[in-house]
Scaffold this motif. Structure first.
Motif, short mmCIF file in Angstrom:
data_model
loop_
_atom_site.label_atom_id
_atom_site.label_comp_id
_atom_site.label_asym_id
_atom_site.label_seq_id
_atom_site.Cartn_x
_atom_site.Cartn_y
_atom_site.Cartn_z
N TYR B 127 0.92 -1.24 -0.03
CA TYR B 127 0.06 0.03 0.07
C TYR B 127 0.84 1.41 0.00
N ALA B 204 -11.45 8.78 -1.94
CA ALA B 204 -11.57 8.25 -0.40
C ALA B 204 -10.90 9.17 0.54
N ARG B 205 -9.64 9.83 0.02
CA ARG B 205 -9.11 10.57 0.97
C ARG B 205 -9.37 11.77 0.92
N ARG B 209 -10.90 10.71 4.86
CA ARG B 209 -10.46 9.37 5.69
C ARG B 209 -8.95 9.39 5.72
N SER B 210 -8.36 8.84 6.68
CA SER B 210 -7.17 8.44 7.07
C SER B 210 -6.81 7.30 6.03
N SER B 211 -5.48 7.34 5.70
CA SER B 211 -4.88 6.41 4.79
C SER B 211 -5.44 5.02 5.32
N TRP B 212 -5.15 4.80 6.55
CA TRP B 212 -5.20 3.39 7.16
C TRP B 212 -6.66 2.97 7.08
N SER B 213 -7.65 4.00 7.13
CA SER B 213 -9.11 3.44 7.02
C SER B 213 -9.26 3.35 5.34
N VAL B 214 -8.71 3.90 4.56
CA VAL B 214 -8.67 3.77 3.20
C VAL B 214 -8.08 2.49 2.79
N TRP B 216 -8.31 -0.32 4.78
CA TRP B 216 -9.06 -1.37 5.27
C TRP B 216 -10.60 -1.18 4.59
N THR B 217 -11.04 -0.02 4.44
CA THR B 217 -12.34 -0.08 3.91
C THR B 217 -12.48 0.20 2.49
#
Lengths: 319, 307
Positions: B127, B204-205, B209-214, B216-217
């Motif tokens: 990622y 998404a960003r 949203r944070s990169s982390w949540s992008v 995973w989601t």
């Protein structure tokens, strides 16, 4: 096999960064916070790599200048370049090197030549037959090396093995130098063939059918089409397989050598990896084993760079 | 195809075979090349003959392993092609001699943890490589590729001593920890992610949203199929690994590779019946997984081997 997204047609890639237009001159702290994420995401992988690959590589360089018997209580003895000198003067080394090269070349038959033929043939078959052949040829990939070694040793047994009964002529496969070498290569090849066929098939599937169709229209024979169109387009795949074989053959034959022949008979199957193993973990000559390992590392680097160069020159890209 | 050709770094290496019709219809092609029907028929027959023989040669050892294991223990040396009467004597015997159930369970746990770790670590790294452009990117990427050149035998001694100092020799953890990251996992996942539409990531960003949540989601749910496939490949790799477990564990009652090795040596030569039964059992989990998820596995190999 992948989500619907992969099917979306080529999207223009943003040129520089994915970060939305930055406000003018953010503070250093904010700039750091913005630059940090990729490194944080890479941290676990790079950490593992550093600890388990690059640190030991450096440690091996260091160790190669010492004489040490692996016991934590014995001190390491600095010996300078002595390990390397001893190594190069050792006939065992040259024997093992030659054997490794010969085995690798023989393995190429199973990882490049045969898979190409099989993949070309199966790709010409329509319907279920193709899938069945490929599945059967792939099956040995799933057999763990120890189980493979066991069943082959059983089949090659000189008194009651299936192979000798089949050929009706008793050959003591494991305990005679020539047959033992053949056995190691064939068993390793048996393990690898299915994987290589799959890789070549994937390469074939990636070649645009229009090229061959056009050649056929020009009344090129099937062989001519294969030789002048398909094989050149397939060459990156084949070079990739050759490179993998060269880099991995030692690792791949190791379990078989360890379980079947222990390097014998009369070191007929002692390749460089087995030699390293013996030096490090049977003779407990850690410094010596480290220097040998580094020598191979450098040699592999040279071979790999050479192969990549060669592939750049030979292969041709379908742009 | 289009995506693979435009976003992957090495376009000529062929994309996934997904959705392609069967290649060259033999008859039509032959017509174009002006061949006669008889020649085509002959070639087809020879092709089938050779392929069938090769397939048989590939599968025979596996068949023979199970055939031998199902003979009665006293009839192991019988070479009739079909074992009869069938018996589970060799299986009960191997069950008594080595703790095969625990060995398989241990191996399963080790392989599962290794593949899971490689998947997770690889996912994060891949990622990072796909979602950002950052300083040192090429260098770091080369560091992953470069591990292919480092022979295992070079790193084994220092790693062995490190395990010793950590007190992990002769433990399953000692097998797992050094294998938690694999260059293979990182490189393959990067390839899969390279075909992920960047606009989607960017959108998404932009949503804040944070990169982390992008990751995973958005990314992970859409890469479910390749992730599943890759995890199977990594699992098979870990299950089949021999060298490192043999070095670290050295105990016959740890993993199935080493338990089987013990059966090779016996007073009266190898215990063939037990060895075949044990080997057959060691293959079963992988065969089962493969049969269940065959299409994914092939897909993963096909897509991974090349790019």
């Amino acid at each position: 096999m992948s989500g619907a997204f992969v099917e979306i047609d080529a999207l223009p890639r943003p040129a520089a960064t994915a970060v939305p237009v930055a406000a003018a001159r953010p503070s250093p702290a904010r700039r750091l916070a913005r630059a940090l994420p990729p490194y944080l995401f890479l941290l676990p992988a790079v950490g593992c790599l550093a600890v388990w690959t690059y640190r030991p590589l450096a440690a091996a360089v260091n160790l190669s200048f010492f004489s040490w018997n692996l016991l934590p209580t014995t001190p390491k003895d600095p010996v300078g370049l002595d390990n390397y000198r001893r190594l190069l003067e050792l006939p065992d080394l040259w024997h093992a090197l030659w054997l490794t090269a010969a085995m690798t070349l023989a393995l190429l038959l199973f990882t490049v030549v045969l898979p190409t033929v099989v993949a070309l043939w199966t790709s010409a078959i329509r319907g279920r037959g193709r899938a069945v052949y490929r599945a059967l040829i792939f099956a040995p990939v799933l057999v763990p090396p120890v189980a493979g070694a066991a069943v082959w040793q059983w089949m090659l047994d000189p008194t009651s093995g299936a192979v000798d009964r089949l050929i009706g002529h008793p050959i003591n496969w494991i305990h005679e130098p020539g047959p033992a070498q053949i056995a190691i290569v064939v068993i390793t090849g048996w393990h690898l063939l299915g994987f290589a066929v799959l890789v070549v098939s994937a390469g074939l599937a990636g070649i645009d059918d229009e090229y061959t169709a056009a050649a056929m229209l020009d009344r090129a024979s099937r062989w001519q089409t294969t030789r002048w169109i398909t094989l050149p387009l397939l060459s990156p795949t084949l070079v990739f397989l050759a490179l993998m074989t060269v880099l991995m053959s030692g690792q791949l034959t190791f379990p078989l050598i360890d379980t079947l022949t222990q390097g014998g008979p009369d070191s007929a199957t002692t390749n460089v990896y087995y030699l390293l193993w013996e030096w490090g973990f049977q003779n407990f000559d850690a410094g010596f084993a480290a220097s040998a390992g580094l020598l191979f590392f450098v040699a592999f680097g040279v071979v790999a760079v050479g192969l990549v160069r060669l592939s750049d020159r030979l292969t041709f890209h379908d742009n | 195809m289009a995506v693979a050709d435009t976003t992957a770094p090495a376009p000529a290496r062929g994309g996934p075979s997904r959705g392609k019709p069967a290649r060259g219809e033999p008859s039509a092609v032959a017509d174009l090349a002006g061949e006669t029907g008889a020649r085509v028929w002959l070639r087809t027959a020879v092709g089938h003959g050779v392929l069938a023989a090769l397939s048989l040669a590939c599968v025979f050892p596996i068949y023979w392993m199970y055939a031998t294991s199902l003979r009665r223990p006293e009839e192991v040396y019988n070479v009739s092609l079909f074992p009869w009467p069938l018996s589970v004597g060799n299986y009960t015997h191997v069950w008594d001699v080595i703790p095969i159930g625990r060995l398989i369970l241990n191996t399963f746990a080790v392989a599962a943890l290794i593949s899971l770790g490689q998947l997770l670590v690889g996912l994060l790294a891949a990622y990072a490589f796909t979602a950002w452009r950052f300083r040192g990117q090429t260098l770091l990427y080369l560091a992953f590729v470069g591990t292919w050149l480092v022979p295992f035998q070079v790193t084994m001694l220092p790693n062995y001593t490190l395990l010793y100092r950590l007190g992990l020799l002769n433990t399953l953890a000692g097998v797992i920890v050094p294998n938690l990251a694999s260059a293979l996992g990182v490189l393959l996942l990067r390839q899969h992610m390279a075909s992920f539409p960047r606009d989607l990531l960017d959108a998404a960003r932009m949503d804040g949203r944070s990169s982390w949540s992008v990751l995973w989601t958005v990314v992970v749910p859409n890469l479910r199929a390749p992730l599943a496939a890759l995890s199977i490949v990594l699992f098979i790799n870990a299950w089949n690994d021999y060298f490192w477990p043999a070095l670290v564990l050295q105990r016959a009652d740890s993993v199935v590779q080493l338990g089987l090795r013990g059966l090779f040596v016996g007073v009266e030569g190898p215990d063939w019946g037990g060895l075949m039964a044990g080997s057959g059992l060691a293959c079963l989990p992988i065969f089962g997984i493969y049969l269940l998820l065959q299409r994914h596995v092939v897909g993963a190999f096909v897509r991974s081997g090349l790019k």
